[in-house]
Structures are given as structure tokens and as C-alpha cells.
Design a protein around this motif. Structure first.
Motif, PDB file in Angstrom:
ATOM      1  N   MET A 161     -11.701-131.465  50.388  1.00 38.16           N
ATOM      2  CA  MET A 161     -11.642-131.183  48.956  1.00 38.16           C
ATOM      3  C   MET A 161     -12.248-132.313  48.122  1.00 38.16           C
ATOM      4  SD  MET A 161     -10.463-128.209  48.345  1.00 38.16           S
ATOM      5  CE  MET A 161     -10.110-128.313  46.609  1.00 38.16           C
ATOM      6  N   VAL A 165     -14.263-131.681  44.652  1.00 39.69           N
ATOM      7  CA  VAL A 165     -13.745-132.106  43.350  1.00 39.69           C
ATOM      8  C   VAL A 165     -14.779-132.969  42.639  1.00 39.69           C
ATOM      9  CG1 VAL A 165     -11.966-133.520  42.235  1.00 39.69           C
ATOM     10  CG2 VAL A 165     -11.327-131.894  44.003  1.00 39.69           C
ATOM     11  N   SER A 172     -12.795-126.587  41.346  1.00 43.33           N
ATOM     12  CA  SER A 172     -12.648-126.490  42.808  1.00 43.33           C
ATOM     13  C   SER A 172     -11.214-126.165  43.230  1.00 43.33           C
ATOM     14  CB  SER A 172     -13.105-127.780  43.486  1.00 43.33           C
ATOM     15  OG  SER A 172     -12.328-128.860  43.049  1.00 43.33           O
ATOM     16  N   TRP A 173     -10.246-126.375  42.368  1.00 47.62           N
ATOM     17  CA  TRP A 173      -8.854-126.080  42.707  1.00 47.62           C
ATOM     18  C   TRP A 173      -8.489-124.616  42.460  1.00 47.62           C
ATOM     19  CZ3 TRP A 173      -6.646-129.413  45.703  1.00 47.62           C
ATOM     20  CH2 TRP A 173      -7.018-130.742  45.643  1.00 47.62           C
TER      21      TRP A 173
END
Length: 175
Positions: A161, A165, A172-173
Motif C-alpha cells: 500500500m 498511497v 488508494s484506501w
């Protein structure tokens, strides 16, 4: 009075034994744990996660058709070989550790069962006693490696991740 009645009912449901983590943790204190293999499993698990995240970059370039000749192919082959080596070494260390820990637990249980009074054997079913020595002893190492795998997977998610990010930010979350 009601609380003591509830405790008695709880003890009755558990066969007169209170549930506690102490007996489980006591097993780990009294059995020789193959620490060198556990440490190898931890390191190999984290290394395997790191290599697999690096390998995703190459796989995505293959799928999108944006690969560059020469160095791309060498990098992809190197990461693939390293991934295979990590996976094989992890499986070898994990299997060896499982066998050693299972043997150590069986030896400890067998010694304990030899010192039990005869009245204990009259109350318990023979199948359960055999299962405790043979099958249940292999779960001791599996519990430890399950925790290692969980932490390793979380590490893999975090390192996967991080670049997302950096590129996409908060978006992206969103799943």
C-alpha cells in the motif's frame, strides 16, 4: 449468589475446568522450541512478502505490455528465482520446525501420561488419549506459525500500500 451459580454452570459446561490461557502457555514454557527454525520462518516469511511485492511491478508491466527489453527480463527472472528460493526455504524450515516441535510435545505428553494415576485412564476414552499424543501435538507449532503468517501478511499489505498511497494519496484506501 447469582454470579456463583453462573460460575458453577460455566464450570459444569467446561467439564469442571475453567477456561484459561495458562495451560496453553505452560506447554510452550516446558517444551523445547526450535527457536532457530522459528526465527528462520519469520525472516523467510517477511522476505517472501517483500520479494512478491517487488515481483508485482514486473507482472503488471507484462500484463499492460509496457515492458522494456533486456534489463526487464533479467529483473523478472531474478525476482522469480528469489521468490521461489524464499518459498522453498520457508516451507523447509516450517516443515522441519513442525516435526521437531511435534516430537518435543509428544515426548512431554508421553512422560506426563506415564505418571498419571490409573483412575484417569478409566475415565477417558482411549481414542482421545491417543489423539492427544499423536494428532493434537502437531497443533502447537501450527499456532505459532499462524501468528507469524498473520503478521507477515499485514507487513505485505503495508509495503504494497505504501507506493499506492504515494501515487494516489487518499484515493488508494477506497475499495
Amino acid at each position: 449468589r447469582r454470579i456463583t451459580a453462573m460460575k458453577k454452570n460455566k464450570n459444569f459446561l467446561l467439564g469442571g475446568k475453567e477456561s484459561s490461557w495458562r495451560p496453553l502457555l505452560h506447554i510452550y514454557k516446558t517444551v523445547r522450541i526450535p527457536w532457530h527454525l522459528l526465527i528462520a520462518v519469520v525472516l523467510l516469511s517477511f522476505g517472501e512478502q517483500w520479494v512478491n511485492v517487488k515481483l508485482v511491478e514486473y507482472t503488471s508491466k507484462i500484463e499492460t505490455g509496457t515492458m522494456v527489453a533486456g534489463s526487464f527480463l533479467i529483473g523478472y527472472i531474478c525476482y522469480s528465482v528469489v521468490s521461489f528460493v524464499f518459498e522453498y526455504a520457508y516451507d523447509l524450515a516450517n516443515t522441519t520446525g513442525n516435526a521437531q516441535m511435534g516430537r518435543n510435545v509428544r515426548q512431554r505428553l508421553w512422560g506426563k501420561m506415564l505418571r498419571l494415576p490409573i483412575s484417569y485412564y478409566e475415565k477417558e476414552a482411549p481414542q482421545q488419549l491417543v489423539s492427544r499424543v499423536t494428532k493434537d501435538s502437531t497443533f502447537a507449532y501450527g499456532a505459532v506459525t499462524s501468528v507469524i503468517q498473520l503478521v507477515s501478511m499485514i507487513y505485505g499489505i503495508v509495503i504494497a500500500m505504501k507506493p499506492m498511497v504515494e501515487i494516489f494519496g487518499v484515493k488508494s484506501w477506497i475499495v
